[in-house]
Design a protein around this motif. Structure first.
Motif, PDB file in Angstrom:
ATOM      1  N   ASP A 100      27.440 -38.716   0.691  1.00 27.78           N
ATOM      2  CA  ASP A 100      28.784 -38.519   0.163  1.00 27.78           C
ATOM      3  C   ASP A 100      29.686 -39.723   0.348  1.00 27.78           C
ATOM      4  O   ASP A 100      30.802 -39.732  -0.171  1.00 27.78           O
ATOM      5  CB  ASP A 100      29.429 -37.300   0.844  1.00 27.78           C
ATOM      6  N   GLY A 101      29.282 -40.720   1.081  1.00 27.64           N
ATOM      7  CA  GLY A 101      30.137 -41.871   1.331  1.00 27.64           C
ATOM      8  C   GLY A 101      30.200 -42.816   0.152  1.00 27.64           C
ATOM      9  O   GLY A 101      29.287 -42.911  -0.675  1.00 27.64           O
ATOM     10  N   ASP A 102      31.336 -43.538   0.073  1.00 27.73           N
ATOM     11  CA  ASP A 102      31.533 -44.538  -0.986  1.00 27.73           C
ATOM     12  C   ASP A 102      31.548 -45.954  -0.443  1.00 27.73           C
ATOM     13  O   ASP A 102      30.998 -46.863  -1.063  1.00 27.73           O
ATOM     14  CB  ASP A 102      32.838 -44.260  -1.738  1.00 27.73           C
ATOM     15  N   VAL A 103      32.188 -46.147   0.689  1.00 26.95           N
ATOM     16  CA  VAL A 103      32.326 -47.497   1.232  1.00 26.95           C
ATOM     17  C   VAL A 103      32.322 -47.391   2.750  1.00 26.95           C
ATOM     18  O   VAL A 103      32.760 -46.384   3.334  1.00 26.95           O
ATOM     19  CB  VAL A 103      33.619 -48.161   0.713  1.00 26.95           C
ATOM     20  N   SER A 117      39.601 -47.655   8.623  1.00 24.87           N
ATOM     21  CA  SER A 117      39.130 -46.482   9.353  1.00 24.87           C
ATOM     22  C   SER A 117      38.767 -45.407   8.346  1.00 24.87           C
ATOM     23  O   SER A 117      39.136 -45.473   7.162  1.00 24.87           O
ATOM     24  CB  SER A 117      40.207 -45.977  10.323  1.00 24.87           C
ATOM     25  N   THR A 118      38.072 -44.417   8.850  1.00 22.19           N
ATOM     26  CA  THR A 118      37.672 -43.305   7.979  1.00 22.19           C
ATOM     27  C   THR A 118      38.861 -42.434   7.590  1.00 22.19           C
ATOM     28  O   THR A 118      38.763 -41.637   6.656  1.00 22.19           O
ATOM     29  CB  THR A 118      36.616 -42.449   8.683  1.00 22.19           C
ATOM     30  N   ASP A 119      40.001 -42.572   8.296  1.00 20.13           N
ATOM     31  CA  ASP A 119      41.187 -41.781   7.954  1.00 20.13           C
ATOM     32  C   ASP A 119      41.808 -42.213   6.637  1.00 20.13           C
ATOM     33  O   ASP A 119      42.681 -41.512   6.109  1.00 20.13           O
ATOM     34  CB  ASP A 119      42.235 -41.898   9.078  1.00 20.13           C
ATOM     35  N   GLU A 120      41.409 -43.362   6.116  1.00 21.56           N
ATOM     36  CA  GLU A 120      41.980 -43.835   4.857  1.00 21.56           C
ATOM     37  C   GLU A 120      41.313 -43.206   3.643  1.00 21.56           C
ATOM     38  O   GLU A 120      41.644 -43.560   2.509  1.00 21.56           O
ATOM     39  CB  GLU A 120      41.855 -45.355   4.782  1.00 21.56           C
ATOM     40  N   SER A 121      40.374 -42.330   3.842  1.00 18.17           N
ATOM     41  CA  SER A 121      39.770 -41.610   2.713  1.00 18.17           C
ATOM     42  C   SER A 121      40.852 -40.792   2.021  1.00 18.17           C
ATOM     43  O   SER A 121      41.598 -40.041   2.674  1.00 18.17           O
ATOM     44  CB  SER A 121      38.638 -40.704   3.193  1.00 18.17           C
ATOM     45  N   ALA A 122      40.971 -40.925   0.694  1.00 15.65           N
ATOM     46  CA  ALA A 122      42.033 -40.247  -0.048  1.00 15.65           C
ATOM     47  C   ALA A 122      41.644 -40.168  -1.519  1.00 15.65           C
ATOM     48  O   ALA A 122      40.633 -40.733  -1.951  1.00 15.65           O
ATOM     49  CB  ALA A 122      43.365 -40.975   0.117  1.00 15.65           C
ATOM     50  N   ARG A 123      42.484 -39.460  -2.278  1.00 16.05           N
ATOM     51  CA  ARG A 123      42.308 -39.345  -3.726  1.00 16.05           C
ATOM     52  C   ARG A 123      43.240 -40.346  -4.408  1.00 16.05           C
ATOM     53  O   ARG A 123      44.464 -40.296  -4.236  1.00 16.05           O
ATOM     54  CB  ARG A 123      42.610 -37.935  -4.206  1.00 16.05           C
ATOM     55  N   TYR A 124      42.653 -41.235  -5.175  1.00 18.86           N
ATOM     56  CA  TYR A 124      43.404 -42.260  -5.902  1.00 18.86           C
ATOM     57  C   TYR A 124      43.477 -41.857  -7.373  1.00 18.86           C
ATOM     58  O   TYR A 124      42.468 -41.465  -7.977  1.00 18.86           O
ATOM     59  CB  TYR A 124      42.753 -43.631  -5.749  1.00 18.86           C
ATOM     60  N   VAL A 125      44.699 -41.980  -7.961  1.00 22.20           N
ATOM     61  CA  VAL A 125      44.954 -41.580  -9.347  1.00 22.20           C
ATOM     62  C   VAL A 125      45.463 -42.786 -10.109  1.00 22.20           C
ATOM     63  O   VAL A 125      46.383 -43.493  -9.653  1.00 22.20           O
ATOM     64  CB  VAL A 125      45.965 -40.423  -9.424  1.00 22.20           C
ATOM     65  N   LEU A 132      37.950 -41.426  -2.907  1.00 24.89           N
ATOM     66  CA  LEU A 132      37.334 -42.547  -2.210  1.00 24.89           C
ATOM     67  C   LEU A 132      37.051 -42.112  -0.774  1.00 24.89           C
ATOM     68  O   LEU A 132      37.976 -41.848   0.000  1.00 24.89           O
ATOM     69  CB  LEU A 132      38.248 -43.771  -2.232  1.00 24.89           C
ATOM     70  N   THR A 133      35.774 -42.031  -0.424  1.00 22.58           N
ATOM     71  CA  THR A 133      35.344 -41.577   0.894  1.00 22.58           C
ATOM     72  C   THR A 133      34.881 -42.778   1.713  1.00 22.58           C
ATOM     73  O   THR A 133      34.004 -43.531   1.274  1.00 22.58           O
ATOM     74  CB  THR A 133      34.211 -40.549   0.786  1.00 22.58           C
ATOM     75  N   ILE A 134      35.453 -42.930   2.898  1.00 23.97           N
ATOM     76  CA  ILE A 134      35.134 -44.046   3.789  1.00 23.97           C
ATOM     77  C   ILE A 134      34.310 -43.487   4.946  1.00 23.97           C
ATOM     78  O   ILE A 134      34.695 -42.496   5.580  1.00 23.97           O
ATOM     79  CB  ILE A 134      36.412 -44.726   4.305  1.00 23.97           C
ATOM     80  N   VAL A 135      33.169 -44.105   5.231  1.00 21.87           N
ATOM     81  CA  VAL A 135      32.252 -43.646   6.272  1.00 21.87           C
ATOM     82  C   VAL A 135      32.010 -44.771   7.266  1.00 21.87           C
ATOM     83  O   VAL A 135      32.255 -45.953   6.976  1.00 21.87           O
ATOM     84  CB  VAL A 135      30.920 -43.165   5.663  1.00 21.87           C
ATOM     85  N   ASP A 136      31.550 -44.361   8.456  1.00 22.43           N
ATOM     86  CA  ASP A 136      31.253 -45.361   9.497  1.00 22.43           C
ATOM     87  C   ASP A 136      29.973 -46.122   9.205  1.00 22.43           C
ATOM     88  O   ASP A 136      29.859 -47.318   9.469  1.00 22.43           O
ATOM     89  CB  ASP A 136      31.135 -44.672  10.860  1.00 22.43           C
TER      90      ASP A 136
END
Length: 568
Positions: A237-240, A285-293, A311-315
């Motif tokens: 599920d990760g993107d970056v 950090s992984t807390d920056e995962s959000a929905r971008y429009v 946009l999902t940020i993973v470790d």
């Protein structure tokens, strides 16, 4: 008299009329029929007929305009054509044609009598048109898709006009959406595919004029297409991965080009170049995962459209190639582990077999006088208690192995038999000779050893039936003699394998050995030969001079090598 001449006159007139009817009429044609003329220009009527003309008369809607006779014209003054009529032998010219000059004109031709032709007449139609002038095509400045768009074609002068519409050199096809009415071309509604070069052509029989304009239909923005550009595609599920930069690109089909704005979880986000539609996101950090429009806007049409992505940020981000490499590496590691386990099991089993073989094999040290082969001992003969000595040594008993010199261990001492003493476990010299001769036919050492163990000597054979032999008492030595025996270091005794064979001494050359400790070497029987390839090992019977029962030296290099590699 008058009554007599009247019938004669009537008869003559009838004869003349019949004569005229009997003649052919002169042929009359116009060079251009019908005749069309532009206002202000000259209208020319040209007659094609015979050359012997007596007279030619021109009429306009029954009014005589003039005639040609005797080689000269005669003009009849008519107010409408005052000063504009010219007559020649075969033509009528009307200068400065006017719209009211249009109508029917007639010519009457009378030939000369010698031609034998009778007079004739013919009519022609004149049309007068105003020339087309001032044609103009108007297109809307802002034509928006899904709305009605109308193109207007106008002109300042011209009569009996025809309007034609064209696009990119081809006629415009009409349907339920595209209609033409006079000088109007209407699109209801307009499409982006209606953009192009349009022409309006206005014409009549005497003139034509056209005008061309470009129609641009503005549209969009369409639904945006949002793509994510990351360093690598993560499996799952990760993107970056944290610390990397993700690039979001937004595109939308629009005319004019759309302008883009961004939102992150509903809050505006500033981008470096709004018109480019590119947003770079640096992850920490992984807390920056959000929905971008992405929001696209058309400044002409005023319409907007948007598209969002998560946009999902993973470790940890593993690509497909890395996952495949890990799987392959794991499989290889499992294979190596399985091979190691198999190798360990194989070595353990082989070691167990070697230990079992060593446990089943009895090593017999050499005698001082003659070499002795390995002997098979019955269980009751291997170990026998030492009886109480008559000298009062007590009641202690020690195990003794017959026929072998064994080191002292746990208070036990090796007991040597004299040559004259009866020892049922020893093979006779004759049995040894017989065994040696038969060993020449063996193919390996194992067969030779098995044959030696299974071949009993004359003294080991079972007694005859009915005879009873008293058991042989174990040998006994005095305590003083036992105490004078040379002491040796205690040897480890395995509870399973029994005593280990003594280690061979260091091979010291004869010249370097200490003096006074050598014993004369025993003579090897002549019939005891070394048989290479038959598993028979030639053993030199000489021993160390200390007489402690150590194994003999091997004189042959192959014997020394086999001795070193034997199980310890």
């Amino acid at each position: 008299m008058r009554h007599t001449l009247l019938p004669f006159t009537l008869s003559l007139a009838v004869l003349l009329a019949a004569n005229v009817l009997a003649q052919d009429q002169v042929q009359i044609q116009f060079q251009v029929d019908p005749l069309e003329a532009q206002t202000g220009s000259e209208a020319v009527f040209t007659v094609l007929t015979v050359s012997q003309i007596l007279s030619m008369t021109w009429l306009y809607q029954g009014v005589t305009l003039g005639l040609w006779s005797g080689g000269a014209p005669t003009i009849n003054p008519v107010a409408q054509f005052q000063g504009r009529v010219t007559i020649s032998a075969t033509q009528l010219r009307i200068g400065g044609a006017q719209l009211r000059d249009a109508g029917e004109y007639t010519v009457e031709v009378t030939p000369i009598a010698t031609t034998g032709l009778s007079p004739n007449s013919r009519s022609i139609q004149l049309s007068v048109f105003d020339a087309v002038q001032g044609v103009s095509l108007t297109v809307p400045l802002v034509a928006v898709e899904t709305r009605n768009v109308s193109l207007q074609c106008t002109w300042t002068a011209g009569t009996d006009l025809t309007v034609q519409w064209g696009r990119d050199g081809a006629a415009v096809a009409t349907d339920s959406r595209v209609t033409i009415s006079g000088g109007s071309l209407v699109f209801n509604p307009a499409r982006r595919s209606d953009s192009g070069d349009y022409s309006c052509t206005v014409s009549n029989p005497v003139s034509v004029q056209s005008e061309t304009r470009t129609l641009t239909v503005f549209y969009g923005p369409d639904n945006p297409v949002l793509t994510k550009d990351v360093p690598k595609d993560c499996v799952g599920d990760g993107d970056v991965e944290v610390g990397q930069t993700a690039r979001l690109t937004c595109t939308s089909d629009s005319l004019p080009a759309a302008q883009f704005s961004w939102q992150r979880d509903g809050r505006p986000v500033s981008a470096g170049q709004p018109e480019s539609g590119v947003l770079s996101v640096q992850t920490f950090s992984t807390d920056e995962s959000a929905r971008y429009v992405c929001i696209a806007t058309n400044r002409v049409t005023g319409d907007t459209s948007e598209q969002g992505t998560l946009l999902t940020i993973v470790d940890v981000c593993l690509s497909v190639g890395e996952v495949v490499g890990i799987v392959i590496g794991s499989l290889l590691l499992l294979l190596i582990i399985a091979l190691l386990i198999w190798l360990i099991v194989f070595l353990v089993r082989r070691r167990r077999r070697e230990r079992r073989r060593e446990r089943d094999t009895v090593y017999v040290p050499k005698n001082d006088r003659e070499p002795r082969p390995i002997a098979h001992m019955a269980p009751q003969q291997r170990e026998a208690p030492i009886q109480n000595t008559p000298h009062g040594l007590g009641t202690q008993t020690q195990p003794v192995i017959n026929g072998a010199s064994q080191p002292r261990q746990g208070g036990s001492a090796p007991v040597a038999f004299s040559p004259a003493q009866h020892n049922p476990s020893n093979l006779t010299q004759a049995a040894l000779t017989e065994h040696t001769e038969r060993a020449k036919t063996f193919q390996n050492r194992k067969q030779q050893t098995q044959a030696a163990l299974l071949q009993p000597g004359p003294q080991a054979r079972a007694p005859a039936v009915g005879t009873q032999q008293a058991p042989i008492p174990p040998p006994v030595i005095p305590l003083a003699q036992f105490q004078t025996l040379p002491k040796k270091h205690a040897q480890h005794r395995s509870p399973i394998r029994g005593p280990e064979p003594p280690r061979p001494p260091v091979n010291i050359p004869v010249a370097q050995r200490p003096h006074g400790h050598h014993r004369p070497h025993a003579t090897v029987p002549a019939h005891h030969h070394h048989q290479p390839g038959r598993g028979h090992v030639h053993v030199s019977p000489h021993r160390h001079a200390n007489g402690h029962g150590n194994p003999a030296h091997f004189t042959h290099p192959r014997q020394q090598q086999a001795h070193r590699e034997r199980p310890r």
